[in-house]
Design an enzyme around this catalytic site. Sequence first.
Site, PDB file in Angstrom:
ATOM      1  N   ARG A 149      13.028  -4.440   5.863  1.00 60.10           N
ATOM      2  CA  ARG A 149      13.610  -4.189   4.539  1.00 60.10           C
ATOM      3  C   ARG A 149      15.130  -4.144   4.510  1.00 60.10           C
ATOM      4  NH1 ARG A 149      11.487  -2.504  -0.281  1.00 60.10           N
ATOM      5  NH2 ARG A 149      13.121  -0.957  -0.435  1.00 60.10           N
TER       6      ARG A 149
ATOM      7  N   HIS B 202       5.240   6.126  -3.041  1.00 57.47           N
ATOM      8  CA  HIS B 202       6.532   6.677  -3.484  1.00 57.47           C
ATOM      9  C   HIS B 202       6.328   8.096  -4.010  1.00 57.47           C
ATOM     10  CE1 HIS B 202       7.207   2.218  -4.685  1.00 57.47           C
ATOM     11  NE2 HIS B 202       7.605   2.401  -3.444  1.00 57.47           N
TER      12      HIS B 202
ATOM     13  N   ALA C 227       3.289   1.611   2.808  1.00 55.47           N
ATOM     14  CA  ALA C 227       4.484   0.776   2.612  1.00 55.47           C
ATOM     15  C   ALA C 227       5.463   1.470   1.670  1.00 55.47           C
ATOM     16  CB  ALA C 227       4.091  -0.588   2.054  1.00 55.47           C
TER      17      ALA C 227
ATOM     18  N   CYS D   5       0.830  -1.199   0.000  1.00 56.64           N
ATOM     19  CA  CYS D   5       0.000   0.000   0.000  1.00 56.64           C
ATOM     20  C   CYS D   5       0.869   1.256   0.000  1.00 56.64           C
ATOM     21  CB  CYS D   5      -0.902   0.004   1.227  1.00 56.64           C
ATOM     22  SG  CYS D   5       0.013   0.098   2.774  1.00 56.64           S
TER      23      CYS D   5
END
Lengths: 519, 487
Positions: free
Chosen positions: B101, B201, B70, B67
């Site tokens: 990550r 992003h 994230a 999503c």
Amino acid sequence: MTETAEKIRDHFELFREPQYEELMENKRKNFENYVGDAEVARVADWTKTKEYQDKNFAREALVINPAKACQPLGAVFAAVGFEKTLPFVHGSQGCVAYYRSHFTRHFKEPTSCVSSSMTEDAAVFGGLNNMIDGLANAYALYKPKMIAVSTTCMAEVIGDDLNAFIKNAKEKGSVPLEFDVTYAHTPAFVGSHITGYDNTMKGIVEHFWDGKSGTVDKLERKPNESINFFGGFDGYTVGNLREIKRIFELMGVDYTIFGDNSDVWDTPADGEFRMYDGGTTLEQAANAIHAKATISMQEFCTEKTLATIADHGQEVVAFNHPVGIAGTDRFLQAVSRITGKAIPEALTKERGRLVDAIGDSSAHIHGKKFAIYGDPDMCYGLAEFILELGGEPVHILATNGNKAWEAKVQALLDSSPFGAGCKVYAGKDLWHLRSLLFTEPVDFMIGNTYGKYLERDTGTPLIRLGFPVFDRHHHHRSPVWGYQGSMNVLVKILDKIFDEMDKSSNVAGKNDISFDIIR
Amino acid sequence: MSTAVAESPADIKERNKKLIGEVLEAYPDKSAKRRAKHLNTYDAEKAECSVKSNIKSIPGVMTIRGCAYAGSKGVVWGPIKDMVHISHGPVGCGQYSWGSRRNYYKGTTGVDTFGTMQFTSDFQEKDIVFGGDKKLGKIIDEIQELFPLSKGISVQSECPIGLIGDDIEAVSKAKSKQYDGKPIIPVRCEGFRGVSQSLGHHIANDVIRDWVFDKAGEKNAGFESTPYDVAIIGDYNIGGDAWASRILLEEMGLRVIAQWSGDGTIAELENTPKAKLNILHCYRSMNYITRHMEEKFGIPWVEYNFFGPSKIEASLREIASKFDDKIKEGAERVIAKYKPQMEAVIAKYRPRLEGKKVMLYVGGLRPRHVIGAYEDLGMEVVGTGYEFAHNDDYQRTTHYVKDGTLIYDDVTGYEFEKFVEKMRPDLVGSGVKEKYIFQKMGVPFRQMHSWDYSGPYHGYDGFGIFARDMDIAINAPVWKLTKAPWS
């Protein structure tokens, strides 16, 4: 020295090579606006003080490194324990990606779960269409025998009504009218993953026992001699449920494990991917209404579920993740009392072996101080075992613990001389624990993987028990319940104690006088 | 094991077409129609990969996507190491993205660095009812008190924030003013926005534009530029990737003034507009900010690919071409220096990996960028797809894939399993959710998000590790044990 084909250096060694150390140093010096080693050291030391602890404990709004997750995770955990059941999370899809990753990282197993993939338009108009399409797709593609719906915070904030939506979807033909779709509202801003487990189990019980949302008659209870068993949200579910089955079979008990997810998270690698494996059958789930009694291994995971079951006329008994002699004794005695089955010689022998092992080893544990953190029930069970071993559970912390839990653990501490001076912390997080470990240090810490940051910062050795354990493999396959499970826990604790003894006495010619081969 | 060895592209295309048809049969009609647009075979005679992308996932399937939260917290903002990133909303999102990550960094965690910590406002019901702005203000005060060396704070919105209408911008502004202009940055990355992590992003990039660049003011006035200043954009330093890249750029004579965002700092973000060239690794997650810097500050940008010696070599030359002879010579020197090392790696591993077929399904740039590294080892990528690509990513993919490659956008769990089952590749490279499915099927697997906790894979130092890891996966004795001798 750079990489060579003969010896490939990965991140463990590569970044300790001088050219990389220099690279990082230059970056820090020239571009990071770094405050300097002295200032970092000063502040680092300050974080270890009582003054910092007081500020840290004065926090009212910020939560740092909490030891809890959110409700829908518990919903998925509960749902996968039923035969060919697909967990379906109504809300935004990113959440499901997270739950699947989280379980996969712990169990090293696939975790199947779908989402209704709600986006902005659903936020405005509601997620009904997502439910209609979602159930149809999930049903067609993954051929489940049951779909267990839960919600994310998004669906809860906009107020989607699962019961109405599922009804609507069925009317539109997404799934057959008689197909089992259970539901539970599991807002992430209430409780934690253990609440989600509870709500989902309650939803499944109500679905099967109370007439499947008004589509069939409610079941009429005809008491029989079997018992129901709930394990609660448990990172050791694979090992534990198998151990419990072994115990019940040894006792000759007629039982139903309600939500048996031990097989779905432990499928063989034999060339086939099994999306569903094992699980409580839907027939068993329905028939569970007739059981004589229901036993829960984790009281704080099953409060609502047990209340619902009690309302249907069954006796309910709850334990707090029992570990150790007294805890296992109470569990077996309860099973024996309810079922009228004697505790067999085989288990009495296992008990004796555990007592024997404790007698052999408790001298190493006696007087050692422990910090324990994790889910409320597990904290209780482990604290009781530590007291039994002559250890002192100095700090017991559950971010998702409540006042009732706190009082219950305090009563446990008050019942033992080894509990004197030990404290319970409900609602606190691992950054609180960090302060405690500096100002009131302990010898060992028991908890999940996230404790490795505390181990590094405070030097307190970590014994890994809890959920999640991401950085060690296969722990979930071994039980921690029953006398044999308790033996596993004992060995884990002892191994860490012995490792620490060796570490503190292994420098040749310096401190190795006590570097013994026999302990 | 592989079925595609001697087939012609026409055969392969025919087989893929059949395979796609079979897979779609399982869906209800409406969904089959929608999914059909996302599955195709690359045809070298056509300009594009011809799949639809960046469209909502269909409900009720196992999409692998994440999503917007994230994308912002997990990818763009989270790795900025000297800031505290608040997961603003309920506890879960922060918990699941905590440390997963592997954005490596150097620093003292909890003191001047906060990368592997989980800060959350842990929303309760009352916060939903009454709003969380007051709480947010208090949280910022508490961060200021407990983490005096933090250089900034970001507020990563989870789903409820946008739905209940909190004004996190106002809180951030007021608190920034109260704390002498300390960057306090609201990010509207609620998970329900957009169709995947991709919008996260974009939102995060826009926030850097509006809340970092625009507000940095004269902070970087004392910064002394050189003609060789570059910024690494879109490297998250997974397993140390950005360091293994940075070292090459520095060796060729460039000065890396900022690293985005792996091991990055707010000071580096603020200084980036002083760069002479932005070099962009993950195009998908960070092209927005490089385009902005090009328009606003006139900084050109160039994409690069540091997976495998062939692509590294081409990329080093491409980057050097933007500079003078000193840097061009530097690039040649670096290429020459590592050549023997690369030859030795290939000599060792190529014989073990030659001819092996790979299927990929990842995010960002990797479904195309790693293809060259596999080819350096004599391997062939027969299928690839993206979690959250846009059309421009698929256009770029055509430069990498061979005629007849199977392409699958936002592949569902069902489709991916069927494709792998039918094509039987020698290796699947995808994420943790997919790993154990394929391993149970007896197919070797590498996690191509986290490098299976190995790495780095970028740069010359990374290639040896990449080659070793593919060998570990494919040639592990365990795959010969899958079937019991009596079954």
